[in-house]
Design an enzyme around this catalytic site. Structure first.
Site, short mmCIF file in Angstrom:
data_model
loop_
_atom_site.label_atom_id
_atom_site.label_comp_id
_atom_site.label_asym_id
_atom_site.label_seq_id
_atom_site.Cartn_x
_atom_site.Cartn_y
_atom_site.Cartn_z
N ASP A 351 -3.03 -30.48 -26.14
CA ASP A 351 -3.79 -30.78 -24.92
C ASP A 351 -4.16 -32.25 -24.98
OD1 ASP A 351 -3.81 -28.26 -23.98
OD2 ASP A 351 -5.76 -27.74 -24.80
N ASP A 660 -7.43 -23.90 -25.17
CA ASP A 660 -8.86 -23.60 -25.20
C ASP A 660 -9.26 -22.50 -24.24
OD1 ASP A 660 -8.46 -25.06 -22.93
OD2 ASP A 660 -9.42 -26.87 -23.68
N ASP A 664 -4.85 -19.52 -22.01
CA ASP A 664 -3.99 -20.11 -23.03
C ASP A 664 -3.62 -19.09 -24.11
OD1 ASP A 664 -4.00 -22.58 -21.87
OD2 ASP A 664 -5.69 -23.34 -23.04
P1 ATP Z 1 -5.96 -31.22 -20.71
O1 ATP Z 1 -4.94 -30.18 -20.43
O2 ATP Z 1 -5.43 -32.52 -21.05
O3 ATP Z 1 -7.07 -30.78 -21.60
P2 ATP Z 1 -7.56 -30.57 -18.65
O4 ATP Z 1 -7.28 -29.18 -19.06
O5 ATP Z 1 -8.90 -31.12 -18.86
O6 ATP Z 1 -6.56 -31.52 -19.28
P3 ATP Z 1 -8.00 -29.79 -16.14
O7 ATP Z 1 -9.38 -29.59 -16.60
O8 ATP Z 1 -7.15 -28.62 -15.80
O9 ATP Z 1 -7.21 -30.65 -17.16
O10 ATP Z 1 -8.09 -30.79 -14.95
C1 ATP Z 1 -7.00 -30.98 -14.10
C2 ATP Z 1 -7.45 -31.80 -12.91
O11 ATP Z 1 -8.48 -31.10 -12.22
C3 ATP Z 1 -8.06 -33.13 -13.29
O12 ATP Z 1 -7.09 -34.14 -13.30
C4 ATP Z 1 -9.06 -33.37 -12.18
O13 ATP Z 1 -8.44 -34.00 -11.08
C5 ATP Z 1 -9.48 -31.99 -11.76
N1 ATP Z 1 -10.76 -31.62 -12.35
C6 ATP Z 1 -11.08 -31.59 -13.65
N2 ATP Z 1 -12.34 -31.17 -13.84
C7 ATP Z 1 -12.84 -30.91 -12.63
C8 ATP Z 1 -14.10 -30.42 -12.15
N3 ATP Z 1 -15.08 -30.10 -12.97
N4 ATP Z 1 -14.25 -30.29 -10.83
C9 ATP Z 1 -13.26 -30.58 -9.99
N5 ATP Z 1 -12.07 -31.02 -10.38
C10 ATP Z 1 -11.84 -31.21 -11.67
#
Ligand code: ATP
Length: 922
Positions: A351, A660, A664
């Site tokens: 990730d 996480d 997953d």
């Molecule tokens: P990684 O896979 O690298 O850990 P991630 O799982 O954190 O990334 P996500 O959390 O799925 O990725 O976020 C994907 C997209 O969703 C982000 O690029 C952002 O644009 C949006 N995003 C992330 N957190 C929020 C939130 N709390 N509220 C609204 N949109 C969000």
């Protein structure tokens, strides 16, 4: 169903609980309405105060299930006898008594006792290592205390606590739901029903069976989707699982395929040796006409000599030490076989957020339709100016100078579940999601007070963020009763839902798709996480669902958030690449953001980025082709991870995959080594994983791989050390019997060497530090057997050297007129000397041992060598040892001869290593 949320700050707290023991007069919680439940428990929708909770903790005790009572000592002792070797030795002792060799019998019995004791101690050691690891995995609960949502050790929950449960959480106690949002719970642990059931706060019939109590959640069950807030009604042994008497799930295994394979090999060797001993007896007595008694003792000697008595125990300990070392490095192994598999890993799929990056988000830029606003400052402290064209904007004047920016800042604070708390040292601490923390800080830099805002515009509904939908929405009541809806999320999702945009004065303007897309790309190309913010309206009384989002959503602007790469991740990636391991990144972020971060981190194939949409469009064959040349996967959802694991495995790759979320779990299970995050990971992910990182850090995976390779090396060293000793002893005995000569080493003496010196020396190998080149070698092929041709060759060579040494010294002593006892003592001491020098050699299987570090050894090595020398002095010079083992005192030159033989073995092996290296045979 929509989840409601109490506004900030706290409403007045009710008087502390008057119900002294809620459990004693426990009503049927499932049939009670939420308010009555709270009242009965003396609690409040915003939870207990810390003081009240502390008092209740004293009264109810910790929220723990009783663990299984430890196995009594007598049963553990008895278990040690479940071992073929012990029986062989006992039968040998019985026969030796029958033929009047009482001393030999006593020695054999002593050896059995020693073996049982070593077994017990080592088993205890392995168990303690695993128990310590179990404690490290203590579950956490999200609890409202003093009006704040905190992550606490689940053991500290008390009845009356209000907890929040998210998808992926294991329920820490029995709860009565107060509010739920699409909450689904897998209750198979309790009811056996494997289909998740949906939960809601409404009371159910008093006579509802356990599986039908939709208003309740039970400890030990798993939230598979949605979110819920509930009040704890029972903890520890008072919960349903506690009452059923079900016990804690453990990190169960204490063995791995390899150790089982070696134990199996040990049994085969034992059987083969018994057969060989019988043949030997038949040959010596029947064919050669040797005296029955002597031949029998020779056969016993052979059996004792050839069976690697200490091997299985030392292997188990080596593994346990490895697991313990990994735990010290913050990698907790939940499934022991993973230790071996780690050494074979060829691809790590990681990730991004929090693992490769720091997950400390800061908004750097706000993009409006007609302006770019730079944001100063780093971290969550709300200090730093907002700059337009380099000139700071006055927070108090934003309503006049930049109304759209102010609107965006309001949305950032309203559509937000995080909380920033100022610690006593002035440090700002985040409770909640870092992305949302960054938005709160932005709002505060714009001069807003999020708590006041929440009171002024109370939230009436929320659609929580889910990685599959990639947006979050909230509704807030306006004075006229209508609802102001804020939506924030991945820009392409938000853009698709908007009908127009806002200009700088907050007026409606056309949505210029192409221009916005360019702005998004420009932000992402800088490695920033991009979020879009939109605002809309719903009529009074309308419900907010994914299907009923406002039709008039206006795009207010974008925020560009930086999440710096972890410094240590870059080095760890280089280390893995040097070790022949490919590192790939799988992220939910934008393709360009992912690409920029991947490049900064030094990933290799970053020119082309595969997105979740691409993965969906590919069939299996196309995906398999695509994964070969791409290290960056963006906008990927959890379900894509499973397909990626399978596609990589189809190429014969051994895949470690991080994860996480609850979704997953399938990918973590399918991966060869599933790696869950200890901090931000859900329990569902942790349960599915083979390893848990307590610091969520990629560098920890690299360290675990290194440790995994070290453990395997050490296991191999243990084998390479112990087997030739048995080999050398057996060969010299066989030669003696076949030539009709007296035995160079008596059976009891062999037992002494095997059970005392060999084990003391071999145990050192369990603690061997990592060899320097361990991360410069390619991964080990998974099918490669422990006994590779190289190891077999080494065993054969050293066996031969040992046999020559033993036999040579023995014959030399007899030929020079020494008595039999002296000759045997010389042979035994030569054997031990050769072992000691061989230990120095085996510590580096391929690299030269004649180095400063090699000669110095480690304190442990030196201690073991000193111990072995002291024991040999005892063996050689004390009268009772002479009596027991038939040994005799040696002169100094004789001892020097023994040592010289040891040096000779080391020299030959150094020569062998040099030749093999030269010809690149290893
Ligand atoms: P990684 O896979 O690298 O850990 P991630 O799982 O954190 O990334 P996500 O959390 O799925 O990725 O976020 C994907 C997209 O969703 C982000 O690029 C952002 O644009 C949006 N995003 C992330 N957190 C929020 C939130 N709390 N509220 C609204 N949109 C969000």
């Amino acid at each position: 169903m929509v989840m409601t949320r109490a506004p900030h700050p706290l409403p007045p707290r009710p008087a502390p609980s008057q119900t002294s023991d809620p459990a004693s007069s426990a009503p049927l919680w499932h049939a009670l309405p939420p308010d009555a439940t709270l009242e009965h428990l003396g609690s409040h929708a915003r939870g207990l105060s810390a003081a009240d909770a502390a008092a209740r903790l004293l009264q109810h005790g910790e929220n723990r299930l009783r663990e299984a009572p430890p196995m009594p000592l007598w049963r553990r002792v008895l278990r040690q006898f479940d071992n073929l070797l012990i029986w062989v030795l006992l039968v040998a002792a019985a026969i030796t008594v029958a033929i009047d060799h009482v001393v030999d019998a006593a020695v054999i019995v002593a050896v059995v006792l020693l073996n049982v004791t070593i077994g017990l101690v080592q088993e205890g050691k392995a168990e303690r290592a695993l128990a310590a690891i179990r404690r490290l995995l203590a579950p956490q609960a999200h609890v409202w205390r003093d009006g704040h949502l905190l992550a606490l050790d689940a053991a500290h929950l008390v009845p009356g606590d209000v907890i929040q449960v998210n998808a992926g959480d294991n329920l820490p106690a029995d709860v009565r739901w107060l509010s739920t949002h699409e909450l689904q719970i897998d209750e198979s642990a309790l009811t056996g029903e494997s289909v998740p059931v949906s939960k809601h706060p409404a009371a159910v019939a008093a006579d509802a069976a356990l599986g039908d109590r939709r208003s309740m959640g039970y400890a030990g069950t798993l939230a598979t989707a949605g979110q819920g807030v509930g009040v704890v009604v029972a903890t520890g042994m008072a919960t349903e699982v506690g009452r059923i008497g079900q016990l804690l799930q453990d990190v169960a295994e204490t063995s791995t395929p390899l150790v089982r394979q070696m134990a199996q090999m040990g049994r085969w060797i034992t059987l083969a040796v018994l057969a060989a001993a019988a043949l030997l007896f038949g040959f010596g007595w029947g064919v050669r006409g040797l005296p029955a008694l002597d031949t029998f003792m020779a056969a016993v000697g052979l059996a004792v000599a050839a069976i690697p008595e200490g091997l299985p125990a030392i292997m188990t300990v080596t593994l346990a030490i490895g697991v313990q070392r990994m735990a010290q490095q913050r990698a907790i192994v939940r499934r022991l076989p993973a230790v071996e598999t780690l050494g074979c890993v060829t691809v790590i799929c990681s990730d991004k957020t929090g693992t490769l990056t720091r997950n400390e988000m800061t908004v750097q830029q706000v993009v409006l339709a007609e302006a770019l606003i730079d944001v100063e400052g780093v971290g969550y402290a709300p200090t730093g100016a907002l700059l337009r064209d380099g000139a700071p904007l006055q927070p108090g004047e934003l309503w006049r100078e930049a109304p759209t920016l102010l609107a965006l800042a309001e949305g950032a604070a309203l559509c937000n579940d995080a909380e920033l708390l100022r610690a006593e040292d002035g440090h700002w601490q985040l409770a909640g999601d870092p992305t949302e923390g960054a938005l709160l800080t932005l709002a505060m830099k714009a001069g807003l007070d999020p708590q006041r805002l929440a009171l002024e515009r109370p939230r009436t509904a929320v659609l929580p963020f889910e990685s599959s939908r990639r947006y979050m929405a909230t509704a807030h009541r306006r004075d006229d009763g209508s609802l102001e809806v804020w939506l924030k999320g991945a820009p392409e999702r938000v853009l698709a839902l908007c009908t127009h945009a806002l200009d700088e004065r907050g007026q409606s303007m056309a949505l210029q798709q192409a221009a916005w897309e360019q702005r998004i790309q420009a932000q992402a190309a800088l490695g920033r996480r991009v979020l879009a913010m939109a605002r809309g309206t719903l009529p009074a009384g309308a419900a907010l669902t994914h299907e009923t989002l406002p039709a008039d959503l206006a795009l207010v602007g974008l925020v560009g958030i930086i999440d710096p790469p972890r410094e240590e991740a870059r080095a760890a990636i280089a280390l893995c690449q040097g070790a022949g391991i490919r590192v790939t990144m799988i992220t939910g972020d934008h393709a360009l953001t992912a690409q920029a971060i991947a490049r900064a981190l030094g990933l290799r194939a970053t020119d082309h980025v595969l997105t979740g949409a691409d993965i969906e469009a590919f069939d299996e064959a196309a995906l398999r082709r695509a994964v070969r040349h791409c290290d960056v996967f963006a906008r990927a959802a959890p379900e894509h991870k499973l397909r990626l694991v399978r596609a990589l495995q189809a190429h014969g790759e051994v895949v470690a995959m991080t994860g996480d979320g609850v979704n997953d779990a399938p990918a973590l299970k399918a991966a060869d080594v599933g790696v869950a995050m200890g901090q931000k990971g859900t329990e569902a992910a942790q349960r599915a994983a083979a390893m848990v990182l307590t610091d969520d850090n990629f560098a920890t995976i690299a360290r675990a791989v290194r440790e995994g390779r070290t453990v395997y090396d050490n296991l191999r060293k243990v084998i390479t050390f112990l087997l030739p000793i048995n080999g050398g002893e057996s060969v010299s005995l066989l030669v003696a019997v076949l030539l009709g000569l007296a035995l160079p080493i008596a059976p009891v003496q062999i037992l002494w060497v095997n059970m005392v010196s060999s084990i003391a020396l071999a145990a050192v190998l369990a603690f061997e530090p990592t060899e320097a080149d361990v991360m410069r070698r390619p991964p080990r092929p998974p099918k490669q057997p422990m006994l590779t041709p190289f190891v077999l060759w080494r065993i054969a060579l050293v066996s031969a050297l040992f046999a020559i040494g033993i036999f040579g010294v023995y014959r030399w002593a007899l030929d020079n007129g020494h008595d039999h006892a002296t000759a045997q003592t010389l042979a035994v001491n030569t054997l031990v000397a050769m072992e000691v020098f061989y230990l120095f050699s085996v510590r580096y299987l391929r690299a030269p041992s004649f180095t400063w570090a090699g000669v110095q050894g480690t304190p442990r090595v030196l201690l073991a060598v000193a111990g072995a020398c002291a024991l040999q002095a005892l063996f050689t010079y004390t009268p009772f040892m002479h009596e027991w083992f038939g040994s005799a005192a040696l002169s100094l030159p004789q001892l020097a001869l023994c040592a010289a033989m040891g040096v000779a073995v080391l020299a030959v092996l150094e020569l062998e290593k040099a030749v093999l290296r030269r010809w690149r045979l290893v």
